[in-house]
Design an enzyme around this catalytic site. Sequence first.
Site, mmCIF file in Angstrom:
data_model
loop_
_atom_site.group_PDB
_atom_site.id
_atom_site.type_symbol
_atom_site.label_atom_id
_atom_site.label_comp_id
_atom_site.label_asym_id
_atom_site.label_seq_id
_atom_site.Cartn_x
_atom_site.Cartn_y
_atom_site.Cartn_z
ATOM 1 N N GLY A 1 60.328 32.984 34.002
ATOM 2 C CA GLY A 1 60.673 33.953 35.033
ATOM 3 C C GLY A 1 59.782 33.804 36.259
ATOM 4 C CB THR A 2 56.141 33.148 36.580
ATOM 5 O OG1 THR A 2 55.789 34.245 35.721
ATOM 6 C CG2 THR A 2 55.119 33.007 37.679
ATOM 7 C CG ASN B 1 56.964 44.705 34.419
ATOM 8 O OD1 ASN B 1 57.248 44.815 35.609
ATOM 9 N ND2 ASN B 1 55.737 44.478 34.002
ATOM 10 C CD GLN C 1 60.988 43.605 31.175
ATOM 11 O OE1 GLN C 1 61.611 43.965 30.174
ATOM 12 N NE2 GLN C 1 59.825 42.968 31.085
ATOM 13 N N GLY D 1 63.777 33.626 29.388
ATOM 14 C CA GLY D 1 64.287 33.545 28.014
ATOM 15 C C GLY D 1 63.635 34.518 27.047
ATOM 16 C CB THR E 1 62.927 15.586 30.838
ATOM 17 O OG1 THR E 1 62.772 14.341 31.502
ATOM 18 C CG2 THR E 1 63.898 15.431 29.687
ATOM 19 C CB CYS F 1 43.714 44.611 28.341
ATOM 20 S SG CYS F 1 42.235 45.043 27.458
HETATM 21 N N1 PLP Z 1 59.116 39.570 35.982
HETATM 22 C C1 PLP Z 1 59.072 40.613 35.143
HETATM 23 C C2 PLP Z 1 59.655 41.920 35.563
HETATM 24 C C3 PLP Z 1 58.475 40.463 33.892
HETATM 25 O O1 PLP Z 1 58.420 41.515 33.047
HETATM 26 C C4 PLP Z 1 57.941 39.208 33.531
HETATM 27 C C5 PLP Z 1 57.244 39.033 32.216
HETATM 28 O O2 PLP Z 1 56.478 39.871 31.799
HETATM 29 C C6 PLP Z 1 58.028 38.146 34.448
HETATM 30 C C7 PLP Z 1 58.628 38.366 35.658
HETATM 31 C C8 PLP Z 1 57.488 36.794 34.134
HETATM 32 O O3 PLP Z 1 58.308 36.088 33.240
HETATM 33 P P1 PLP Z 1 57.702 34.842 32.455
HETATM 34 O O4 PLP Z 1 56.768 35.398 31.428
HETATM 35 O O5 PLP Z 1 58.879 34.145 31.862
HETATM 36 O O6 PLP Z 1 57.010 33.989 33.471
#
Ligand code: PLP
Length: 395
Positions: free
Chosen positions: A82-83, A160, A188, A209, A246, A334
Amino acid sequence: MPSPYCKLDTNSPLIYLDNNATTRIAPEVFEAMVPYLTEHYGNPSSAYRFGKQVGEAVKTAREQVAALLNVQPRQIYFTSCGTESDNLAIMSALRVSGKKHAVLTEVEHSANMKLGEWLEDNGYGVTWLRVDGQGRINLDEVAASLREDTGVVSIMWANNETGTLFPVEKIAQMCAEKKILFHTDAVQTPGKIPLDLSESPIDFLSLSGHKLHAPKGVGVLYARRGTKLRPYVMGGGQENGKRGGTENVASIVGLGRAAELAAENLVDEQTRVRALRDKFESTLLETIPGTAVNGDAEHRLPNTSNLRFDGVEAEAILLALDQRGICASAGSACTTGSLEPSHVLTAMGLKPEQARSCVRFSLSHFNTEEEVDTVLEAIPAIIADLRAQSVQPTT
Ligand code: PLP
């Protein structure tokens, strides 16, 4: 024969209520992945049949993810997480538009917060939209933040920590009218709220994922038809030349299957899981004085409950829960033993000591009523004990 790894361990005392942090891999997802970790190890770009077969599996996964969003498969790009998807969308929008201003909220995930801070340090302007006490943004403030030099607006679909939902379709429309690209971090949301982008003005949308019962280390970026995407990771011509490297085939196959399951589980999340969350929340509010909910009362993910227990440190609550095999998390990061107050909760107006007394519980369709009842039995005693300890005179 089904693999022993995909059996749910019903004897385990673990109660996992931290599904916004990550989720267990669904047995169906694991089973779909296994052949691509064993016999089907060809490179999907290879010209011979042994590779092409694997390429077909990636194609199927792209179709499955596209179906979840009701878009065309060619609008789906697989990434590493996601990042990466968030970074790819925002950087692409700024580079393609050549503009130097971005709009983000103060409550984004660190994936976007850190990128926003980097932009500020590197010659870009960033407007950070404020939120109110329920974590909501003001649409007039969004409108006022849009400038001639705005290259991208990025606002998460669901927070989140609190589950608060943002009116991203409305904001995407406001941006479209000004020809500004709009990205949403929807990490989310799958399986929790309906996602239909067929008529949507949203330009970019990120998924991950491991938030929808697929593995960690695989993500998705959706790009609207006609929206230019400039690659961030350059290499081979994978992902239509937009993301080199890949493909992580087994995880992509798993994510495709998970996307199908998310669509199937939507009703359960919206009804049974929501009812469990509501029972959990209302019981605690009724039985424990000095307890409050963080987040939008009405527009909230059905699985998330972020609760403040006045006068008690979240860290102590989490420790006590952990001793009973219950996983939840603080609405805070934390760092080496010291609990930083959550940037989301402080942006909502909580004092640092209030933000440090908040715990996030997040359910999934794997959670049962018995589990919720067990946790409901444990928490009042934990809070009473911790409150009693904190008022005991020190000798
Ligand atoms: N965006 C949100 C709202 C998330 O909750 C998260 C993961 O905690 C991410 C992005 C990042 O996703 P990833 O862990 O796949 O990089």
